[in-house]
Design an enzyme around this catalytic site. Structure first.
Site: not given
Ligand code: NAD
Length: 592
Positions: A121, A142, A154, A192
């Site tokens: 992450s 991701h 991602e 994130n």
């Protein structure tokens, strides 16, 4: 030629690995799943059984498809089992040394053309890449939690990832039914990087007892339409994982807002990891269960102060959007409402607005004509403050300027009967300033309604250092009676919702300004990856960039937090008159 990834290895069958294995197997891909030991595999298998059973129960999968899905997955405790795969997706815990060791070993086991992907992450894909002899074939992939549900993926390319590897991985992700976005290697990537500052901020609020966990979560759900509140999201993510992500982000950004709140570390040390361990901010009815059960922190009604003040007659001051919305809410619920305007024309216009809104409700079948007439019959317009003398509660909703509000409270202090509750619906000014303008600060409270007041359920009940407990309790009781969701917080800039929301929006502007990603990708990432109702730029344009800038400035002025300083791009847009939808131009151009 495009690579086909027919057999895929998944390393680490935890929260994410099990979800990823499910996504792959449901798309017809053969999966080899590896975890450290039999216990890890058993847990992963349990996840998969449970999740696919749920899909069958929900009619999303037939039982034959479930069996076929599960049959595509084989299990092993050694990475050697991955010798024949086309692609490896790693989902072991978020620690660089662990990931590096896994990839070093995989590099020896897998053929030189096998593509390596990490589900990290926040850790650097570049750094992971250099632990292999094939950095050109290493990408980030991701997924979001829960992987079978959320569509965003991602895809992270480093400066050395081969372009055709990126192209093939994107095509692969699309084949899984996902929406991939390709971005560079920066801690936290898009979603994130924007989400975790907000989550961490919520933990700090909770840690400082600014608001309860229930109220923090309810504020974001009912004030912003988020599907889950921040503390519940942290429990879902896993506090250990969240800590590592924040720590990595902090080391890259040196932004204090990313420095993990100390409480996170304490909870992790005590084994409170969130849903996966059955307890985090909330207590669940078992490990891996989403069902919250009451615990010692669950609020009990008897602990609340007693709402001693009777409220039947309510004064509302102002004639704008918020004031007329609040008048409507009270009148519909059966309160007698005194609407105070500065002139008779304004009073008539305000009553006209209330009538129009009620008529709309009638034409949509949400209100009967009798109820409309009854509600309107309860509204008495006045021009003199003296008309508010016998109100039990007065809600002020005039312009957001301190001098104006203070003058209103001085006037209320003169005319209102003793014991009346005096409320301000300010969204950014200190409530204590209004209280200090009166000789009865104990009776003054914030009642922050959201726009449109008729629709939005949230009301922030703001307690100053002077507010009496029974005034807070009375304000809460009235909100509940109106069918609203009251949350209780202290008198700090932005209260709960704006204090959590605007730094996040500001971070999105800074990300755009840094050319890390374009507005469409950022909006999309937050909507598709985090299930937010709007992306940050959509929301900024709706709220208005001038209003947003004013809120950001007030947060910055109060907290002096470097990370809260408004992004220069926002300042420039406001200066250029690009204020969002209301001027037809903001982050985007609109056709009227
Ligand atoms: P987790 O703790 O739930 O699962 C990790 C799994 O890896 C466990 O089953 C563990 O037994 C296994 N494992 C540990 N060492 C291993 C090794 N050497 N070889 C094989 N298996 C090993 O963690 P998680 O939340 O699934 O996170 C995994 C990765 O996914 C992390 O990089 C995390 O940052 C990322 N991620 C997490 C989320 C989330 O919401 N939790 C979302 C997206 C990405």
């Amino acid at each position: 030629m495009t690579r086909q990834f027919n057999t895929v290895g998944v390393v680490g069958l935890g929260t994410m690995g099990a979800g990823i294995a499910e996504v792959l197997a449901r798309t017809g891909i053969t999966v080899v799943a590896v975890d450290v030991d039999e216990a890890g595999l058993a847990r992963g298998r349990g996840h998969l059984d449970h999740s696919t059973d749920r899909a069958v129960a929900g009619g999303k999968l037939s039982s034959d498809e479930r069996d076929a899905t599960l049959a595509r997955i084989s299990y092993a405790t050694s990475l050697d089992a991955l010798a024949g795969v086309d692609l490896v997706i790693e989902a072991v815990p978020e620690r660089m040394e662990l990931k590096a060791a896994v990839f070093e070993e995989l590099d020896r086991i897998c053929g030189p053309d096998v593509v390596f992907a990490s589900n990290t992450s926040s850790l650097s894909i570049t750094e992971i890449g250099v632990h292999t002899g094939r950095p050109g074939k290493v990408v980030g992939l991701h997924f979001f939690n829960p992987a079978p549900v959320l569509k965003l993926v991602e895809v992270i390319r480093t400066v050395v990832t081969e372009p055709d590897v990126v192209t093939d991985v994107v095509a692969f992700a699309e084949g899984l039914g996902k929406s991939p976005v390709v971005i560079g290697d920066r801690a936290g990537f898009i979603a994130n990087a924007l989400l975790f500052g907000y989550l961490n901020h919520a933990v700090r609020m909770y840690e400082s007892r600014y608001a309860t966990r229930e109220d923090l979560d309810a504020a974001m759900r009912y004030g912003c339409g988020y599907p889950m509140g921040p503390l519940a999201v942290l429990d879902l993510i896993g506090l250990d994982t969240a800590y590592e992500i924040l720590d990595t982000m902090y080391h890259q950004s040196r932004n204090r807002l990313h420095a993990p709140a100390p409480l996170l570390k304490q909870m992790i040390t005590a084994g409170l990891l969130g849903r996966k361990s059955g307890r985090g901010f909330y207590t669940y009815d078992g490990p891996d269960s989403p069902v919250v059960v009451p615990d010692v922190l669950t609020p009990v009604a008897s602990a609340e102060g007693e709402a001693t003040r009777e409220v039947q007659r309510v004064g509302v001051i102002g004639t704008g959007t918020m004031a007329t919305g609040i008048v409507e809410v009270f009148a519909k619920r059966g309160y007698d409402v005194v609407l105070r305007a500065r002139s008779e024309e304004k009073a008539d216009a305000a009553v006209g607005k209330v009538r129009k809104s009620l008529e709309k409700a009638v034409s949509r079948g949400r209100l009967s004509a009798e109820d409309r007439d009854a509600a309107l019959g309860r509204v008495t317009p006045v021009v003199d403050f003296a008309g508010l003398a016998d109100c039990d509660l007065v809600v002020e909703a005039v312009a957001e300027e301190l001098a104006i509000k203070k003058a209103v409270f001085e006037a209320l202090d003169e005319v209102c009967k003793p014991g009346a509750v005096l409320a301000t619906t300010t969204s950014s000014l200190p409530v204590i300033e209004c209280a200090a303008a009166t000789a009865r600060p104990g009776d003054v409270v914030g009642l922050h309604f959201f726009n449109p007041a008729q629709v939005m359920k949230l009301v922030e009940v703001v307690e100053t250092i002077s507010t009496s407990a029974d005034v807070v309790a009375t304000a809460r009781r009235v909100c509940l009676d109106l069918g609203k969701v009251p949350v209780h917080c202290g008198d700090r800039a932005g209260f709960i919702v704006n204090a959590l929301l605007f730094p996040y929006l500001n971070d999105a502007v800074k990300m755009l300004e840094a050319h890390y990603a374009v507005a469409d990708d950022i909006d999309n990432a937050m909507k598709v990856g985090c299930s937010l109702p709007m992306g940050p730029f959509e929301l900024l344009d709706v709220v208005g960039l001038d209003v947003s800038l004013a809120i950001e400035r007030s947060l910055y002025l109060e907290f002096r937090e470097a990370g809260f300083a408004p992004a220069p791009l926002l300042e420039h847009l406001v200066k250029a008159g690009r204020l969002g939808r209301k001027t037809g131009k903001g982050f985007r151009d609109y056709v009227s």
